[in-house]
Scaffold this motif. Sequence first.
Motif, PDB file in Angstrom:
ATOM      1  N   GLU A   1      10.000  -0.793   1.910  1.00  0.00           N
ATOM      2  CA  GLU A   1      10.510  -2.091   2.345  1.00  0.00           C
ATOM      3  C   GLU A   1      11.912  -2.000   2.941  1.00  0.00           C
ATOM      4  O   GLU A   1      12.240  -2.734   3.880  1.00  0.00           O
ATOM      5  CB  GLU A   1      10.525  -3.068   1.162  1.00  0.00           C
TER       6      GLU A   1
ATOM      7  N   GLY B   1      11.698   3.677   8.242  1.00  0.00           N
ATOM      8  CA  GLY B   1      11.635   2.959   9.503  1.00  0.00           C
ATOM      9  C   GLY B   1      12.949   2.358   9.956  1.00  0.00           C
ATOM     10  O   GLY B   1      12.987   1.640  10.962  1.00  0.00           O
TER      11      GLY B   1
ATOM     12  N   HIS C   1       8.822   7.645   9.110  1.00  0.00           N
ATOM     13  CA  HIS C   1       7.714   7.004   9.829  1.00  0.00           C
ATOM     14  C   HIS C   1       7.346   7.739  11.110  1.00  0.00           C
ATOM     15  O   HIS C   1       6.350   7.386  11.754  1.00  0.00           O
ATOM     16  CB  HIS C   1       8.077   5.552  10.162  1.00  0.00           C
TER      17      HIS C   1
ATOM     18  N   THR D   1      -0.002   2.773   2.779  1.00  0.00           N
ATOM     19  CA  THR D   1       0.803   1.787   3.501  1.00  0.00           C
ATOM     20  C   THR D   1       1.352   2.372   4.795  1.00  0.00           C
ATOM     21  O   THR D   1       1.362   1.716   5.846  1.00  0.00           O
ATOM     22  CB  THR D   1       1.961   1.290   2.621  1.00  0.00           C
ATOM     23  N   MET D   2       1.811   3.627   4.747  1.00  0.00           N
ATOM     24  CA  MET D   2       2.341   4.260   5.957  1.00  0.00           C
ATOM     25  C   MET D   2       1.238   4.502   6.986  1.00  0.00           C
ATOM     26  O   MET D   2       1.481   4.475   8.188  1.00  0.00           O
ATOM     27  CB  MET D   2       3.037   5.574   5.588  1.00  0.00           C
TER      28      MET D   2
ATOM     29  N   GLU E   1      -1.312   2.436   7.376  1.00  0.00           N
ATOM     30  CA  GLU E   1      -1.572   1.120   7.952  1.00  0.00           C
ATOM     31  C   GLU E   1      -0.459   0.683   8.908  1.00  0.00           C
ATOM     32  O   GLU E   1      -0.725   0.120   9.964  1.00  0.00           O
ATOM     33  CB  GLU E   1      -1.739   0.096   6.829  1.00  0.00           C
ATOM     34  N   ARG E   2       0.796   0.950   8.542  1.00  0.00           N
ATOM     35  CA  ARG E   2       1.932   0.493   9.355  1.00  0.00           C
ATOM     36  C   ARG E   2       2.199   1.388  10.556  1.00  0.00           C
ATOM     37  O   ARG E   2       2.507   0.907  11.646  1.00  0.00           O
ATOM     38  CB  ARG E   2       3.191   0.434   8.486  1.00  0.00           C
ATOM     39  N   TYR E   3       2.121   2.695  10.336  1.00  0.00           N
ATOM     40  CA  TYR E   3       2.578   3.636  11.362  1.00  0.00           C
ATOM     41  C   TYR E   3       1.485   4.559  11.891  1.00  0.00           C
ATOM     42  O   TYR E   3       1.746   5.385  12.760  1.00  0.00           O
ATOM     43  CB  TYR E   3       3.735   4.481  10.819  1.00  0.00           C
TER      44      TYR E   3
END
Length: 475
Positions: free
Chosen positions: A180, A184, A239, A258-259, A261-263
């Motif tokens: 959070e 990134g 990231h 999570t990484m 999904e995000r990156y």
Amino acid sequence: MKNTQVKINQPLNETVCEHNQKKLEDKKKKSCKKPPQPGAAQGNCSFEGAMVALVPITDVAHLVHGPAACTRNPWENRGSLSSGSELYKIGFSTDLSENDVIFGGEKKLYQAILDIAQRYNPAAVFVYSTCVTALIGDDTDSICKAAAKKIGIPVVYINSPGFLGSKNLGNRIGGQALLEHVVGTAEPEITTPFDINIIGDYNVAGEMWNVLPLFNRLGIRVLSKMTGDARYQEICYAHRAKLNVVICSNVSLGMAKTMQERYGIPYIEESFYGVENINRCLRNIAATLSESLGENLTSRYLQERTEWLIAEETAALDIALASYRSQLKGKRIVLYSGGVKSWSIILAARDLGMEVVATSDRKSTPEEKAKIKQLLGQDGMVLSKGSPNVLLQVLKDTKADMLVGGASNQYTALKAKIPFLDVNHERHHAYAGYAGMLKMAQELYKALYSPVWEQVRKPAPWWNEKIDQVLSGQV
């Protein structure tokens, strides 16, 4: 930032748990979403778990907002080593008193952050809430934001008071905080197609240093380490990696997912313990990176060089291990550890000709538990709980030659009059990689063949048959 029940449940609701994905929402395994019962976390709380996960970031000042007793000594008893800054070994605390509990500790926290920044110039300040500050209602998040503006460096709030739950939950909350507030937030100077992150290794006893040279020889760059021997800046640009290598699945899978999904960063689950594991790890990393490159000379060269490295290292290791294997062959081990070690050390023991007759499945994912059962076979024992009495009985029933576990288990081994080897976070020897495999063999040999065991198993000079009869109630 308040700790709502939704926020607490978020790291517990593991989306990558295959066991849960196969079930409907109302039938999902409750232990994946439900925090432990109150009181069950004493001595093993989420505050400690968050510190365990984040303290290995070496150039960060780790400030505990609470009574000095909460600080304890998590730095030294875990054994995470640094190749640079030693700032992470300094224990910072706001040292709240009774007056602070009554009137609030926000001013004290703000001043502590400013003093740390002025005296130590850290890359960042991580502020950990405790049960006391959470209960009295200090607005720690707002104080951290105000202090960050004042000093011009990041101040990250880790909201994991101990009463939330277990150490495992705290590990995950620590990972969530990095995602959070840190990952990134910066860009690396350069990127390469061979950049990877290592997630879930804490460089205990310097184990990371056994593995990094292998990646260097293959031309693979470890962009970020989360969090063993890490620097704050490298986590900021994690990231940009092309692959996440997850070492401790139970606490790091959610972070890797999570990484992804995000990156869009793929991940693989690996282990650095044992010849078979490290060989597979290197091959899987090379294969995954090559797949992203497509079929070309570079990808083929990477895989060929990986096979050449494995052949060279295993040949040299076989020569070094020959004498130890002859002495360790056939010895029986009871393994009481957790997470990745509960199954990967089974393979490491096999490499030495030893047999693990029982192990635990604590802190293991459903996939790891399945792997444990497969590796142990039908005759192997899987322990969910291991009190001293249970372990003593298991050692007796399995006729084990030694106990391998954490430092707290050494006294159980002494009662059983058998050798003991510490493989948990208090240890002083690195067992990862090829060099670590040799060190493990040496330590197992020294423990098993120490002359002390022959002496302690002999009856005391003053012992006789009459005393045996009295103690057994025959007389």
